[in-house]
Design a protein around this motif. Structure first.
Motif, short mmCIF file in Angstrom:
data_model
loop_
_atom_site.label_atom_id
_atom_site.label_comp_id
_atom_site.label_asym_id
_atom_site.label_seq_id
_atom_site.Cartn_x
_atom_site.Cartn_y
_atom_site.Cartn_z
N ALA A 164 3.29 25.94 13.67
CA ALA A 164 4.12 27.43 14.76
C ALA A 164 3.79 26.68 16.07
O ALA A 164 5.00 26.82 17.21
CB ALA A 164 3.78 28.57 14.42
N ARG A 165 2.72 26.22 16.59
CA ARG A 165 2.33 25.63 17.70
C ARG A 165 3.26 25.00 18.49
O ARG A 165 3.71 24.49 19.43
CB ARG A 165 0.53 24.91 17.64
N ALA A 166 3.51 23.59 17.86
CA ALA A 166 4.67 21.91 17.61
C ALA A 166 5.81 22.82 17.67
O ALA A 166 6.49 21.86 18.95
CB ALA A 166 4.14 21.33 16.40
N LEU A 167 6.01 23.58 17.62
CA LEU A 167 7.72 24.31 17.85
C LEU A 167 7.90 25.53 17.99
O LEU A 167 8.73 25.73 18.42
CB LEU A 167 7.81 25.10 16.20
N GLY A 168 6.12 25.98 19.24
CA GLY A 168 6.71 26.83 20.36
C GLY A 168 6.82 28.15 19.65
O GLY A 168 7.04 28.75 20.23
N LEU A 169 6.07 28.53 18.46
CA LEU A 169 6.83 29.78 17.91
C LEU A 169 5.32 30.68 18.40
O LEU A 169 3.94 29.90 18.47
CB LEU A 169 6.70 29.63 16.26
N GLN A 170 5.38 31.62 18.38
CA GLN A 170 4.99 32.87 18.56
C GLN A 170 4.49 34.08 16.70
O GLN A 170 6.02 34.25 16.71
CB GLN A 170 5.25 34.24 19.16
N GLY B 244 10.77 33.18 17.91
CA GLY B 244 10.68 31.94 18.80
C GLY B 244 12.35 31.77 18.69
O GLY B 244 13.60 32.26 17.66
N PRO B 245 12.64 30.51 19.26
CA PRO B 245 14.23 29.80 18.82
C PRO B 245 14.46 29.51 17.36
O PRO B 245 13.41 29.38 16.87
CB PRO B 245 14.02 28.90 19.53
N ALA B 246 15.60 30.06 17.06
CA ALA B 246 16.51 30.12 15.74
C ALA B 246 15.53 28.50 15.51
O ALA B 246 15.36 28.95 14.05
CB ALA B 246 17.84 30.41 15.82
N GLU B 247 16.18 28.02 15.61
CA GLU B 247 16.07 26.31 15.08
C GLU B 247 14.83 26.25 14.51
O GLU B 247 14.72 25.31 13.76
CB GLU B 247 16.91 25.38 16.75
#
Length: 88
Positions: free
Chosen positions: A25-31, A48-51
Motif C-alpha cells: 500500500a505504501r509503495a502504491l501511495g495508498l492510505q 487512493g487513486p483508482a489504479e
C-alpha cells in the motif's frame, strides 16, 4: 479519492500478511489500514487513486509467499481514511 474495503480469507493470519499489505500500500501511495478479524480473515481498508486500488486488489488475491488466499471480497468505502497505512 476512491476507497475500498477488502475482506481476505484463507491462510492469511500469522503469515506476514498485514505487514506485507502495508508495504504494498505504501509503495502504491495508498492510505488505510489492515487488521486481523476474529473469524480468521484480514480486513483491508485503502484509499487512493483508482489504479493503485486495483493493483492492491490484484496483489491481495495472492498475498505474500506464505499466505494462501481463498477469497477476496471488495466493497466501496465511504468513511474517512486516516493518514498513512496502519496495521492493527
Amino acid at each position: 479519492m476512491p476507497a475500498a474495503r477488502f475482506f481476505v480469507s484463507g491462510r492469511v493470519q500469522g503469515v506476514y500478511f498485514r505487514a506485507s499489505t502495508r508495504e504494498q500500500a505504501r509503495a502504491l501511495g495508498l492510505q488505510g489500514s489492515a487488521r486481523n478479524l476474529d473469524d480468521g480473515r484480514v480486513e483491508v481498508i485503502a484509499s487512493g487513486p483508482a489504479e493503485a486500488l486495483e493493483t492492491l486488489a490484484q496483489w491481495l488475491a495472492d498475498g505474500p509467499p506464505a499466505a494462501r488466499v481463498d477469497q477476496v471480497l471488495r466493497e466501496e468505502w465511504s468513511a474517512a481514511v486516516g493518514e498513512g497505512f496502519s496495521v492493527g
